[in-house]
Write a protein that holds these residues in place. Structure first.
Motif, PDB file in Angstrom:
ATOM      1  N   ASP A 255      -7.103  -3.581  -1.979  1.00 34.55           N
ATOM      2  CA  ASP A 255      -7.644  -4.693  -1.199  1.00 34.55           C
ATOM      3  C   ASP A 255      -8.376  -5.476  -2.014  1.00 34.55           C
ATOM      4  O   ASP A 255      -8.872  -6.571  -1.732  1.00 34.55           O
TER       5      ASP A 255
ATOM      6  N   HIS B 207     -12.778  -7.748  -0.386  1.00 31.97           N
ATOM      7  CA  HIS B 207     -11.735  -7.835   0.199  1.00 31.97           C
ATOM      8  C   HIS B 207     -11.075  -9.131  -0.633  1.00 31.97           C
ATOM      9  O   HIS B 207     -11.617 -10.256  -0.093  1.00 31.97           O
TER      10      HIS B 207
ATOM     11  N   ASP C 200      -4.832   0.306   7.368  1.00 31.65           N
ATOM     12  CA  ASP C 200      -4.480  -0.987   7.995  1.00 31.65           C
ATOM     13  C   ASP C 200      -4.186  -0.755   9.445  1.00 31.65           C
ATOM     14  O   ASP C 200      -3.945  -1.901  10.201  1.00 31.65           O
TER      15      ASP C 200
ATOM     16  N   HIS D 195      -5.866   2.231  -1.779  1.00 27.71           N
ATOM     17  CA  HIS D 195      -6.067   1.200  -0.644  1.00 27.71           C
ATOM     18  C   HIS D 195      -7.448   0.263  -0.940  1.00 27.71           C
ATOM     19  O   HIS D 195      -7.345  -1.027  -0.965  1.00 27.71           O
TER      20      HIS D 195
ATOM     21  N   SER E 201     -13.170  -1.425   2.758  1.00 26.41           N
ATOM     22  CA  SER E 201     -12.491  -2.813   2.171  1.00 26.41           C
ATOM     23  C   SER E 201     -12.140  -3.737   3.496  1.00 26.41           C
ATOM     24  O   SER E 201     -11.780  -4.800   3.240  1.00 26.41           O
ATOM     25  N   HIS E 202     -12.331  -3.201   4.672  1.00 24.80           N
ATOM     26  CA  HIS E 202     -12.189  -4.075   5.865  1.00 24.80           C
ATOM     27  C   HIS E 202     -13.452  -4.474   6.554  1.00 24.80           C
ATOM     28  O   HIS E 202     -13.211  -5.593   7.179  1.00 24.80           O
TER      29      HIS E 202
ATOM     30  N   HIS F 268       0.911  -1.252  -0.026  1.00 21.43           N
ATOM     31  CA  HIS F 268       0.082   0.046   0.168  1.00 21.43           C
ATOM     32  C   HIS F 268       0.774   1.410  -0.215  1.00 21.43           C
ATOM     33  O   HIS F 268       0.560   2.241  -0.713  1.00 21.43           O
TER      34      HIS F 268
END
Ligand SMILES: [Zn+2]
Length: 142
Positions: free
Chosen positions: A35, A114, A82, A31, A107-108, A6
């Protein structure tokens, strides 16, 4: 993806765009895109420490090579999401509980796909991503 992946992509995007605000926006956006690419993540603290050391090494090398603040802003903005994953993992390790964490970054938290891929292919996709971004930006700026 690894923080160093990243950071490297954000660094290149920030250097290319040359504006600190655009560098941060591109770093964050990158990011999400990165991801989504199938990749492997790690789950051991020692790998996180090595990943962080790689980020610091890339930052130091880039500064010595003349990277400006836009590059560093882009790199930091790309890697910073992250941090919530690292904090959640460290809390889990401390509490020794498999508790579920609420993540904010799209994306988390499942809002945006992901991608996952086992090593070594999940590592190869990260290396390939950095090479492709570097090649595209290099040819676009020449
Ligand atoms: Zn992430």
């Amino acid at each position: 993806m690894y923080a160093v992946t990243h950071f490297s992509v954000g660094l290149m995007l920030g250097q290319a765009v040359g504006n600190p605000y655009a560098a941060c926006a591109l770093g964050l956006a990158s990011h999400i895109v990165l991801d989504a690419i199938p990749h492997s993540d790690y789950s051991r603290i020692v790998h996180g420490v090595l990943d962080f050391a790689a980020v610091v090494a890339i930052a130091c090398i880039s500064i010595r090579a003349g990277a400006g603040r836009c590059a560093l802003f882009g790199g930091l903005a790309a890697a910073i999401p992250d941090l919530e994953v690292a904090v959640a993992y460290l809390r889990m390790e401390r509490d020794r509980s498999p508790c579920k964490h609420e993540f904010l970054f799209p994306s988390h938290n499942g809002l945006i796909r992901h991608g996952r891929l086992r090593p070594p292919w999940g590592v190869c996709t990260q290396i390939a991503t950095v090479v492709v971004v570097w090649t595209l930006l290099r040819s676009a700026l020449v």
